[in-house]
Design an enzyme around this catalytic site. Structure first.
Site, PDB file in Angstrom:
ATOM      1  N   HIS A   4      50.099  40.115  30.597  1.00 59.35           N
ATOM      2  CA  HIS A   4      49.259  39.207  31.486  1.00 59.35           C
ATOM      3  C   HIS A   4      48.674  38.225  30.926  1.00 59.35           C
ATOM      4  O   HIS A   4      48.202  38.457  29.546  1.00 59.35           O
ATOM      5  CB  HIS A   4      48.384  39.996  32.224  1.00 59.35           C
ATOM      6  CG  HIS A   4      47.594  39.277  33.467  1.00 59.35           C
ATOM      7  ND1 HIS A   4      46.727  38.192  32.998  1.00 59.35           N
ATOM      8  CD2 HIS A   4      48.011  39.248  34.796  1.00 59.35           C
ATOM      9  CE1 HIS A   4      46.387  37.945  34.300  1.00 59.35           C
ATOM     10  NE2 HIS A   4      47.209  38.342  35.405  1.00 59.35           N
ATOM     11  N   GLU A  64      45.892  36.921  30.897  1.00 59.22           N
ATOM     12  CA  GLU A  64      44.594  37.448  30.355  1.00 59.22           C
ATOM     13  C   GLU A  64      44.555  38.209  29.134  1.00 59.22           C
ATOM     14  O   GLU A  64      43.511  38.044  27.927  1.00 59.22           O
ATOM     15  CB  GLU A  64      43.771  37.999  31.503  1.00 59.22           C
ATOM     16  CG  GLU A  64      43.354  36.888  32.653  1.00 59.22           C
ATOM     17  CD  GLU A  64      43.234  37.504  34.060  1.00 59.22           C
ATOM     18  OE1 GLU A  64      43.071  38.521  34.281  1.00 59.22           O
ATOM     19  OE2 GLU A  64      43.282  36.687  34.855  1.00 59.22           O
ATOM     20  N   ASN A 120      47.017  43.265  41.624  1.00 64.14           N
ATOM     21  CA  ASN A 120      46.370  43.335  40.402  1.00 64.14           C
ATOM     22  C   ASN A 120      44.863  43.307  40.328  1.00 64.14           C
ATOM     23  O   ASN A 120      44.443  42.150  40.689  1.00 64.14           O
ATOM     24  CB  ASN A 120      46.968  42.365  39.284  1.00 64.14           C
ATOM     25  CG  ASN A 120      46.096  42.465  38.133  1.00 64.14           C
ATOM     26  OD1 ASN A 120      45.537  43.236  37.810  1.00 64.14           O
ATOM     27  ND2 ASN A 120      46.506  41.505  37.096  1.00 64.14           N
ATOM     28  N   GLY A 169      43.558  32.363  39.845  1.00 68.83           N
ATOM     29  CA  GLY A 169      42.143  32.348  40.078  1.00 68.83           C
ATOM     30  C   GLY A 169      41.567  30.958  40.233  1.00 68.83           C
ATOM     31  O   GLY A 169      40.348  31.005  40.249  1.00 68.83           O
ATOM     32  N   SER A 229      46.866  32.717  42.580  1.00 65.34           N
ATOM     33  CA  SER A 229      46.309  32.129  43.829  1.00 65.34           C
ATOM     34  C   SER A 229      46.956  32.433  44.987  1.00 65.34           C
ATOM     35  O   SER A 229      47.242  31.616  45.973  1.00 65.34           O
ATOM     36  CB  SER A 229      45.816  30.669  43.726  1.00 65.34           C
ATOM     37  OG  SER A 229      44.903  30.535  42.577  1.00 65.34           O
ATOM     38  N   LYS A 264      42.471  43.775  38.587  1.00 70.04           N
ATOM     39  CA  LYS A 264      41.687  43.210  37.388  1.00 70.04           C
ATOM     40  C   LYS A 264      40.582  44.303  37.056  1.00 70.04           C
ATOM     41  O   LYS A 264      40.745  45.427  37.318  1.00 70.04           O
ATOM     42  CB  LYS A 264      41.539  41.737  37.566  1.00 70.04           C
ATOM     43  CG  LYS A 264      42.942  40.868  37.671  1.00 70.04           C
ATOM     44  CD  LYS A 264      42.517  39.560  37.450  1.00 70.04           C
ATOM     45  CE  LYS A 264      43.989  38.762  37.808  1.00 70.04           C
ATOM     46  NZ  LYS A 264      43.779  37.330  37.680  1.00 70.04           N
ATOM     47  N   GLU A 306      53.568  33.766  36.145  1.00 64.16           N
ATOM     48  CA  GLU A 306      52.338  33.302  36.658  1.00 64.16           C
ATOM     49  C   GLU A 306      51.855  32.047  35.668  1.00 64.16           C
ATOM     50  O   GLU A 306      51.370  32.272  34.775  1.00 64.16           O
ATOM     51  CB  GLU A 306      51.507  34.463  36.185  1.00 64.16           C
ATOM     52  CG  GLU A 306      51.614  35.949  37.094  1.00 64.16           C
ATOM     53  CD  GLU A 306      50.376  36.489  37.350  1.00 64.16           C
ATOM     54  OE1 GLU A 306      50.179  36.613  38.349  1.00 64.16           O
ATOM     55  OE2 GLU A 306      49.683  37.005  36.250  1.00 64.16           O
TER      56      GLU A 306
END
Ligand code: 13P
Length: 260
Positions: free
Chosen positions: A102, A104, A12, A180, A220, A14, A174
Site C-alpha cells: 500500500h 502508505e 481497507n 483520502g 476516494s 486502515k 491506487e
C-alpha cells in the site's frame, strides 16, 4: 468472451475501528448486504490486526460470506522482528487476502519493491492471496510518468512468481493523489492504467494470467462513483478506504458492484 473475473470489493479500514467498533460495523454490514448479492461479488474486510480474531469468530459463527483480510504482513515466518506480524499467524486466523505495498506503507514505512515482492511470495506460501498495490504520485502523473511508475512497480512486485500465482492474485491500482483526498481518477483514466497493467501481466506471464488477474481501482471510491468505474472492462473491483467505514455507503458500493 464472458468475463471470467468475479468482482472484488475490499474495505481497507486502515488504522480505524477498535475491535468493538469493528464488530458493530461487521454486524451492520451483514444485515445490509443480502446473501444473493454476495453470490455475485466477493467482499473482503481488512481491519487492524487487533480486530482480526473478533471478526474471524463472528464471520465463522454467523456463517457470513465476507472474506477476512489483513492490511500488511512481514515476509518472514517468525523471529526477531519486533512489532511485525507473520503470514503464518494471519493464515491461522483464516485470513484470505492480504494487502501489500500500500502506498502508505511504501511512503511512511519505507517499503521497497523488493520488500513488496518478498511479501507477495510469503502470502502465497501460506495459502493466502495478495492484493498488491501500485500507484503514482501527483508529481509523477503531471510529469507524464504514470505508466512508467506503475508498470515498474508491477514488474518488480511480480518478479519470480509462477504464472498460476499471478493469475490468482489481485493488483490494486491506487493513484496516490486520489487516496483520502476526495479526488479520483476519471473512469477512463482508471481503465487506461488498469488495461496497461493487464497487458504488462500478459506480456510477462502469458495471456491466461493477463485475463485472470483481478485489477482493482482505489482512491476516494464512493457509492456515487463506483458504477462508472465498474463499467470499465479492465476494472474488476475497488479497494475502498474511507467509504468502507460507513456500513450504509459500503453496502451500496457492494450492491452496485454486484450488478457488473
Ligand atoms: P480512500 O478510499 O479513503 O481514498 O482510501 C483508498 C485506499 O487507500 C484504500 O487502500
Amino acid at each position: 468472451m464472458p468475463d471470467p473475473r468475479t468482482p472484488l470489493i475490499s474495505g481497507n479500514w486502515k488504522m480505524n475501528l477498535d475491535h468493538f467498533e469493528a464488530l458493530r460495523t461487521l454486524q451492520k454490514l451483514a444485515w445490509l448486504v443480502p446473501k444473493d448479492v454476495l453470490s455475485k461479488v466477493d467482499v473482503s474486510l481488512h481491519p487492524p490486526f487487533t480486530d482480526l480474531r473478533t471478526l474471524q469468530t463472528s464471520i465463522e459463527v454467523d456463517r457470513m460470506e465476507f472474506l477476512l483480510g489483513a492490511q500488511h504482513c512481514h515476509h518472514e515466518t517468525k523471529g526477531a522482528f519486533t512489532g511485525e506480524v507473520s503470514p503464518v499467524f494471519l493464515a491461522k486466523l483464516d485470513v484470505k487476502l492480504v494487502i501489500c505495498g500500500h502506498s502508505e506503507r511504501r511512503e511512511l514505512f519505507g517499503e521497497t519493491d523488493e520488500m513488496v515482492n518478498a511479501k507477495v511470495k510469503a502470502i502465497f506460501a501460506h495459502g493466502m492471496t495478495p492484493i498488491m498495490c501500485v500507484g503514482e504520485t501527483l508529481a509523477e502523473r503531471e510529469a507524464g510518468e504514470t505508466e512508467a511508475k506503475v508498470l515498474g512497480q508491477v514488474v518488480a512486485g511480480l518478479q519470480g512468481l509462477k504464472k498460476e500465482q499471478v493469475a490468482a492474485m489481485v493488483i490494486a491500482y491506487e493513484p496516490i493523489w486520489a487516496i483520502g483526498t476526495g479526488k479520483n481518477a476519471t473512469a477512463q483514466d482508471a481503465q487506461s492504467v488498469c488495461a496497461s497493467i493487464r497487458a504488462a501481466v500478459a506480456a510477462s506471464f502469458g495471456a491466461e494470467a493477463g485475463a485472470s488477474v483481478r485489477i482493482q481501482y482505489g482512491g476516494s471510491v464512493k457509492a456515487g462513483t463506483v458504477a462508472e468505474l465498474m463499467a470499465q472492462p479492465d476494472v474488476d473491483g475497488a479497494l475502498v478506504g474511507g467509504a468502507s467505514l460507513d456500513p450504509d455507503e459500503f453496502a451500496q458500493i457492494i450492491a452496485i458492484a454486484a450488478e457488473h
